[in-house]
Design a protein around this motif. Structure first.
Motif, PDB file in Angstrom:
ATOM      1  N   GLY A  97       1.568 -12.013  -0.405  1.00 12.07           N
ATOM      2  CA  GLY A  97       2.042 -11.618   0.908  1.00 12.07           C
ATOM      3  C   GLY A  97       3.293 -10.762   0.927  1.00 12.07           C
ATOM      4  N   ARG A  98       3.912 -10.550  -0.205  1.00 13.67           N
ATOM      5  CA  ARG A  98       5.133  -9.736  -0.253  1.00 13.67           C
ATOM      6  C   ARG A  98       4.768  -8.262  -0.165  1.00 13.67           C
ATOM      7  NH1 ARG A  98       8.292 -10.447  -5.187  1.00 13.67           N
ATOM      8  NH2 ARG A  98       9.490  -8.817  -4.154  1.00 13.67           N
ATOM      9  N   TYR A  99       5.157  -7.624   0.915  1.00 12.14           N
ATOM     10  CA  TYR A  99       4.789  -6.225   1.151  1.00 12.14           C
ATOM     11  C   TYR A  99       5.522  -5.237   0.253  1.00 12.14           C
ATOM     12  CZ  TYR A  99       2.459  -7.910   5.292  1.00 12.14           C
ATOM     13  OH  TYR A  99       1.624  -8.575   6.140  1.00 12.14           O
ATOM     14  N   ASP A 100       6.679  -5.607  -0.207  1.00 11.77           N
ATOM     15  CA  ASP A 100       7.516  -4.707  -1.009  1.00 11.77           C
ATOM     16  C   ASP A 100       7.419  -5.035  -2.488  1.00 11.77           C
ATOM     17  OD1 ASP A 100       8.768  -7.171  -0.906  1.00 11.77           O
ATOM     18  OD2 ASP A 100      10.782  -6.353  -0.734  1.00 11.77           O
ATOM     19  N   SER A 101       6.214  -5.290  -2.951  1.00  8.05           N
ATOM     20  CA  SER A 101       6.060  -5.819  -4.301  1.00  8.05           C
ATOM     21  C   SER A 101       4.921  -5.143  -5.046  1.00  8.05           C
ATOM     22  CB  SER A 101       5.767  -7.321  -4.225  1.00  8.05           C
ATOM     23  OG  SER A 101       4.477  -7.535  -3.668  1.00  8.05           O
ATOM     24  N   PRO A 102       4.944  -5.264  -6.379  1.00  7.97           N
ATOM     25  CA  PRO A 102       3.802  -4.789  -7.161  1.00  7.97           C
ATOM     26  C   PRO A 102       2.502  -5.515  -6.775  1.00  7.97           C
ATOM     27  CG  PRO A 102       5.669  -5.221  -8.602  1.00  7.97           C
ATOM     28  CD  PRO A 102       6.036  -5.738  -7.240  1.00  7.97           C
ATOM     29  N   GLN A 103       2.627  -6.766  -6.325  1.00 10.17           N
ATOM     30  CA  GLN A 103       1.447  -7.518  -5.925  1.00 10.17           C
ATOM     31  C   GLN A 103       0.738  -6.831  -4.758  1.00 10.17           C
ATOM     32  OE1 GLN A 103       4.442  -8.645  -6.811  1.00 10.17           O
ATOM     33  NE2 GLN A 103       4.509 -10.862  -6.918  1.00 10.17           N
ATOM     34  N   HIS A 104       1.499  -6.401  -3.772  1.00 13.70           N
ATOM     35  CA  HIS A 104       0.900  -5.751  -2.612  1.00 13.70           C
ATOM     36  C   HIS A 104       0.301  -4.400  -3.004  1.00 13.70           C
ATOM     37  CE1 HIS A 104       0.189  -5.735   1.672  1.00 13.70           C
ATOM     38  NE2 HIS A 104       0.599  -4.482   1.732  1.00 13.70           N
ATOM     39  N   PHE A 105       1.004  -3.690  -3.868  1.00 16.52           N
ATOM     40  CA  PHE A 105       0.463  -2.424  -4.346  1.00 16.52           C
ATOM     41  C   PHE A 105      -0.830  -2.661  -5.120  1.00 16.52           C
ATOM     42  CE2 PHE A 105       0.008   1.101  -7.303  1.00 16.52           C
ATOM     43  CZ  PHE A 105       0.053   2.174  -6.419  1.00 16.52           C
ATOM     44  N   TYR A 106      -0.892  -3.760  -5.865  1.00 14.38           N
ATOM     45  CA  TYR A 106      -2.118  -4.120  -6.582  1.00 14.38           C
ATOM     46  C   TYR A 106      -3.272  -4.268  -5.589  1.00 14.38           C
ATOM     47  CZ  TYR A 106      -5.259  -6.474  -9.845  1.00 14.38           C
ATOM     48  OH  TYR A 106      -6.334  -6.802 -10.636  1.00 14.38           O
ATOM     49  N   LEU A 107      -3.024  -4.997  -4.503  1.00 19.27           N
ATOM     50  CA  LEU A 107      -4.067  -5.186  -3.488  1.00 19.27           C
ATOM     51  C   LEU A 107      -4.502  -3.849  -2.894  1.00 19.27           C
ATOM     52  CD1 LEU A 107      -2.645  -8.292  -1.591  1.00 19.27           C
ATOM     53  CD2 LEU A 107      -4.502  -8.258  -3.283  1.00 19.27           C
ATOM     54  N   PHE A 108      -3.535  -2.995  -2.603  1.00 20.78           N
ATOM     55  CA  PHE A 108      -3.842  -1.685  -2.036  1.00 20.78           C
ATOM     56  C   PHE A 108      -4.685  -0.865  -3.010  1.00 20.78           C
ATOM     57  CE2 PHE A 108      -3.030   2.656  -0.738  1.00 20.78           C
ATOM     58  CZ  PHE A 108      -3.173   2.572   0.633  1.00 20.78           C
ATOM     59  N   SER A 109      -4.346  -0.929  -4.288  1.00 17.04           N
ATOM     60  CA  SER A 109      -5.092  -0.183  -5.306  1.00 17.04           C
ATOM     61  C   SER A 109      -6.469  -0.784  -5.547  1.00 17.04           C
ATOM     62  CB  SER A 109      -4.289  -0.106  -6.608  1.00 17.04           C
ATOM     63  OG  SER A 109      -3.098   0.620  -6.391  1.00 17.04           O
ATOM     64  N   LEU A 110      -6.580  -2.097  -5.382  1.00 13.20           N
ATOM     65  CA  LEU A 110      -7.892  -2.738  -5.485  1.00 13.20           C
ATOM     66  C   LEU A 110      -8.801  -2.250  -4.351  1.00 13.20           C
ATOM     67  CD1 LEU A 110      -9.277  -4.770  -7.374  1.00 13.20           C
ATOM     68  CD2 LEU A 110      -8.565  -6.578  -5.800  1.00 13.20           C
ATOM     69  N   LYS A 111      -8.240  -2.097  -3.173  1.00  3.63           N
ATOM     70  CA  LYS A 111      -9.003  -1.531  -2.052  1.00  3.63           C
ATOM     71  C   LYS A 111      -9.448  -0.105  -2.389  1.00  3.63           C
ATOM     72  CE  LYS A 111      -7.392   0.543   1.711  1.00  3.63           C
ATOM     73  NZ  LYS A 111      -6.740   0.804   3.004  1.00  3.63           N
ATOM     74  N   ALA A 112      -8.536   0.671  -2.961  1.00  4.85           N
ATOM     75  CA  ALA A 112      -8.876   2.047  -3.343  1.00  4.85           C
ATOM     76  C   ALA A 112     -10.009   2.049  -4.362  1.00  4.85           C
ATOM     77  CB  ALA A 112      -7.647   2.758  -3.904  1.00  4.85           C
ATOM     78  N   LYS A 132     -13.352 -10.157  -3.894  1.00  5.64           N
ATOM     79  CA  LYS A 132     -12.101 -10.635  -4.500  1.00  5.64           C
ATOM     80  C   LYS A 132     -10.917 -10.244  -3.625  1.00  5.64           C
ATOM     81  CE  LYS A 132     -11.372 -12.698  -7.664  1.00  5.64           C
ATOM     82  NZ  LYS A 132     -11.008 -14.139  -7.878  1.00  5.64           N
ATOM     83  N   LEU A 133     -10.924  -9.018  -3.111  1.00  3.60           N
ATOM     84  CA  LEU A 133      -9.837  -8.575  -2.243  1.00  3.60           C
ATOM     85  C   LEU A 133      -9.730  -9.480  -1.017  1.00  3.60           C
ATOM     86  CD1 LEU A 133      -7.599  -6.520  -1.669  1.00  3.60           C
ATOM     87  CD2 LEU A 133      -9.339  -5.055  -0.622  1.00  3.60           C
ATOM     88  N   ASN A 134     -10.851  -9.822  -0.423  1.00  2.44           N
ATOM     89  CA  ASN A 134     -10.844 -10.717   0.744  1.00  2.44           C
ATOM     90  C   ASN A 134     -10.287 -12.087   0.391  1.00  2.44           C
ATOM     91  OD1 ASN A 134     -11.930  -8.763   2.437  1.00  2.44           O
ATOM     92  ND2 ASN A 134     -14.032  -9.425   2.065  1.00  2.44           N
ATOM     93  N   GLU A 135     -10.573 -12.558  -0.815  1.00  7.04           N
ATOM     94  CA  GLU A 135     -10.046 -13.846  -1.271  1.00  7.04           C
ATOM     95  C   GLU A 135      -8.530 -13.786  -1.429  1.00  7.04           C
ATOM     96  OE1 GLU A 135     -10.121 -16.547  -5.339  1.00  7.04           O
ATOM     97  OE2 GLU A 135     -11.728 -15.101  -5.020  1.00  7.04           O
ATOM     98  N   LEU A 136      -8.039 -12.687  -1.994  1.00  8.48           N
ATOM     99  CA  LEU A 136      -6.603 -12.565  -2.278  1.00  8.48           C
ATOM    100  C   LEU A 136      -5.787 -12.158  -1.051  1.00  8.48           C
ATOM    101  CD1 LEU A 136      -6.791 -10.693  -5.713  1.00  8.48           C
ATOM    102  CD2 LEU A 136      -6.567 -13.169  -5.303  1.00  8.48           C
ATOM    103  N   ASP A 137      -6.380 -11.366  -0.181  1.00  5.56           N
ATOM    104  CA  ASP A 137      -5.686 -10.797   0.974  1.00  5.56           C
ATOM    105  C   ASP A 137      -6.367 -11.284   2.251  1.00  5.56           C
ATOM    106  OD1 ASP A 137      -3.974  -9.221   2.520  1.00  5.56           O
ATOM    107  OD2 ASP A 137      -5.186  -7.413   2.247  1.00  5.56           O
ATOM    108  N   ARG A 138      -6.284 -12.571   2.483  1.00  7.00           N
ATOM    109  CA  ARG A 138      -6.991 -13.184   3.613  1.00  7.00           C
ATOM    110  C   ARG A 138      -6.547 -12.616   4.958  1.00  7.00           C
ATOM    111  NH1 ARG A 138      -6.399 -18.970   0.895  1.00  7.00           N
ATOM    112  NH2 ARG A 138      -8.209 -18.869  -0.467  1.00  7.00           N
ATOM    113  N   ASP A 140      -5.871  -9.559   5.452  1.00  6.88           N
ATOM    114  CA  ASP A 140      -6.325  -8.169   5.462  1.00  6.88           C
ATOM    115  C   ASP A 140      -5.158  -7.193   5.654  1.00  6.88           C
ATOM    116  OD1 ASP A 140      -8.275  -6.166   5.224  1.00  6.88           O
ATOM    117  OD2 ASP A 140      -8.615  -6.108   7.384  1.00  6.88           O
ATOM    118  N   THR A 141      -4.086  -7.441   4.935  1.00  7.26           N
ATOM    119  CA  THR A 141      -2.882  -6.616   5.084  1.00  7.26           C
ATOM    120  C   THR A 141      -3.058  -5.200   4.559  1.00  7.26           C
ATOM    121  OG1 THR A 141      -1.960  -7.377   2.977  1.00  7.26           O
ATOM    122  CG2 THR A 141      -1.363  -8.631   4.962  1.00  7.26           C
ATOM    123  N   VAL A 142      -4.004  -4.990   3.643  1.00  6.78           N
ATOM    124  CA  VAL A 142      -4.222  -3.641   3.110  1.00  6.78           C
ATOM    125  C   VAL A 142      -5.448  -2.962   3.711  1.00  6.78           C
ATOM    126  CG1 VAL A 142      -2.974  -4.105   0.956  1.00  6.78           C
ATOM    127  CG2 VAL A 142      -5.462  -4.416   1.034  1.00  6.78           C
ATOM    128  N   GLY A 143      -6.116  -3.627   4.624  1.00  4.83           N
ATOM    129  CA  GLY A 143      -7.243  -3.000   5.311  1.00  4.83           C
ATOM    130  C   GLY A 143      -8.541  -2.959   4.540  1.00  4.83           C
TER     131      GLY A 143
END
Length: 154
Positions: A97-112, A132-138, A140-143
């Motif tokens: 859930g940290r928006y300013d983190s490598p974790q959030h960027f990971y989620l965004f890149s997984l969406k890509a 997997k993205l839906n499991e990790l980003d319940r 839906d912060t990265v769309g």
């Protein structure tokens, strides 16, 4: 240093290279050279990976876009201290859930990566990544749901 794409610090020099690359987009060779220069000078700068995979995607170079997205995932995982293989990740692996983190960027890149797989015609691969993205980003912060809706329409 400034933050860009919630992906961490970016030096003014690297930011300038990325801006020059955007300005040179119509000149594919020049834009790619600038992006590669940025990557050579700042190989752990996550915004550089973002710029690379977006550039290749919009140029229709999907294999290179996929390679850049996978490299982005690997770098974000290293920086976040978690495994790069998305199949091994759970909601408890890290603070997603940290928006300013490598974790959030990971989620965004997984969406890509899911979108790239969709454009490559790999619907099953796309859906697997989205699950997997839906499991990790319940939340839906990265769309990811946007890509999911596109995949559902096929």
């Amino acid at each position: 240093m400034r933050d860009l794409f919630y992906a961490g610090p970016l030096s003014p020099e690297i930011g300038a290279l990325l801006e020059q690359a955007m300005g040179a987009y119509a000149d594919t060779a020049k834009a790619e050279q600038l992006l590669r220069q940025a990557w050579d000078e700042a190989p752990e700068a996550l915004p550089v990976y973002f710029s690379l995979y977006k550039f290749y995607f919009y140029k229709g170079r999907l294999e290179e876009a996929e390679a850049a997205a996978r490299a982005a995932l690997a770098s974000a995982a290293r920086q976040g201290g978690f495994p790069e293989d998305y199949e091994r990740l759970t909601p408890d692996t890290t603070d997603w859930g940290r928006y300013d983190s490598p974790q959030h960027f990971y989620l965004f890149s997984l969406k890509a990566l899911a979108f790239i797989r969709l454009r490559q015609g790999d619907l099953a691969g796309c859906r697997k990544i989205l699950a997997k993205l839906n499991e990790l980003d319940r939340a839906d912060t990265v769309g990811g749901s946007v890509i999911g809706a596109m995949a559902a329409g096929l």
